[in-house]
Design a protein around this motif. Structure first.
Motif, PDB file in Angstrom:
ATOM      1  N   TYR A  26     -12.494   1.413   6.349  1.00 52.69           N
ATOM      2  CA  TYR A  26     -11.510   1.074   5.318  1.00 52.69           C
ATOM      3  C   TYR A  26     -11.055   2.259   4.474  1.00 52.69           C
ATOM      4  O   TYR A  26      -9.919   2.295   4.010  1.00 52.69           O
TER       5      TYR A  26
ATOM      6  N   GLU B 128      -3.622  -2.712   3.883  1.00 53.86           N
ATOM      7  CA  GLU B 128      -3.692  -3.605   2.722  1.00 53.86           C
ATOM      8  C   GLU B 128      -4.995  -4.392   2.708  1.00 53.86           C
ATOM      9  O   GLU B 128      -5.664  -4.486   1.683  1.00 53.86           O
ATOM     10  N   LEU B 129      -5.378  -4.936   3.821  1.00 58.84           N
ATOM     11  CA  LEU B 129      -6.535  -5.828   3.897  1.00 58.84           C
ATOM     12  C   LEU B 129      -7.869  -5.081   3.951  1.00 58.84           C
ATOM     13  O   LEU B 129      -8.817  -5.442   3.257  1.00 58.84           O
TER      14      LEU B 129
ATOM     15  N   GLN C 257      -9.337  -3.766   0.596  1.00 60.37           N
ATOM     16  CA  GLN C 257      -9.674  -4.874  -0.310  1.00 60.37           C
ATOM     17  C   GLN C 257     -11.028  -5.485   0.037  1.00 60.37           C
ATOM     18  O   GLN C 257     -11.821  -5.812  -0.842  1.00 60.37           O
ATOM     19  N   ARG C 258     -11.266  -5.636   1.330  1.00 63.43           N
ATOM     20  CA  ARG C 258     -12.503  -6.297   1.779  1.00 63.43           C
ATOM     21  C   ARG C 258     -13.576  -5.309   2.235  1.00 63.43           C
ATOM     22  O   ARG C 258     -14.633  -5.712   2.667  1.00 63.43           O
ATOM     23  N   LYS C 259     -13.266  -3.996   2.155  1.00 68.02           N
ATOM     24  CA  LYS C 259     -14.194  -2.940   2.580  1.00 68.02           C
ATOM     25  C   LYS C 259     -14.688  -3.190   4.006  1.00 68.02           C
ATOM     26  O   LYS C 259     -15.878  -3.291   4.279  1.00 68.02           O
TER      27      LYS C 259
END
Length: 161
Positions: free
Chosen positions: A56, A87-88, A91-93
């Protein structure tokens, strides 16, 4: 006399058949094709691991490294999915590690070419999300289309199966 002709035909068939068995079913070209398919399969397995692995916080590196393994047209298509990933994933690592378990050229029939090979790749992806220490593993099968360009094998398409 017919028996002698039959015996001669059998001997000639054995000699010719043995030659093709030793040199490859289609002679020299068949050997070149088999070598090309083997090289393409190895390149597809390696490229799949690179393309389907990312971290990420290193997505720019992932995108550049992955695109270097692709034809320009497919790299452009691949780049179109980057915004969703960039983007995703942060955010969620999300961290994903891909491992190609097997890769082999798919049958090509009369469309065989030493410069274009479709490869079936069995690819495991281990995904970690957030602070998780236990990965979720996904077993995938993908068809990776490879083309030879300047001596290198490049990914020209990827399709999930």
């Amino acid at each position: 006399m017919p028996l002698a002709a039959l015996a001669l035909t059998a001997v000639v068939s054995l000699v010719v058949g043995s030659y093709f068995l030793v040199t490859g079913i289609s002679g020299k070209d068949g050997g070149d094709l088999a070598k090309a398919q083997s090289q393409a399969a190895a390149a597809a397995g390696s490229a799949s691991e690179t393309i389907f692995s990312f971290q990420y916080d290193k997505l720019d590196d992932h995108l550049a490294t992955s695109k270097a393994l692709m034809t320009p047209a497919f790299a452009k298509e691949f780049e179109s999915i980057a915004p969703a990933l960039t983007e995703l994933a942060p955010q969620r690592k999300i961290v994903v590690q891909g491992v190609a378990r097997e890769a082999a050229a798919l049958p090509c029939g009369s469309d065989c070419s030493a410069d274009k090979v479709d490869v079936l790749v069995f690819l495991d992806q281990a995904r970690l999300v957030g602070d998780s220490k236990t990965p979720t593993v996904f077993a995938n099968r993908v068809k990776v289309s490879m083309v030879r360009s300047g001596g290198d094998w490049l990914v020209s398409d990827i399709r999930a199966l």
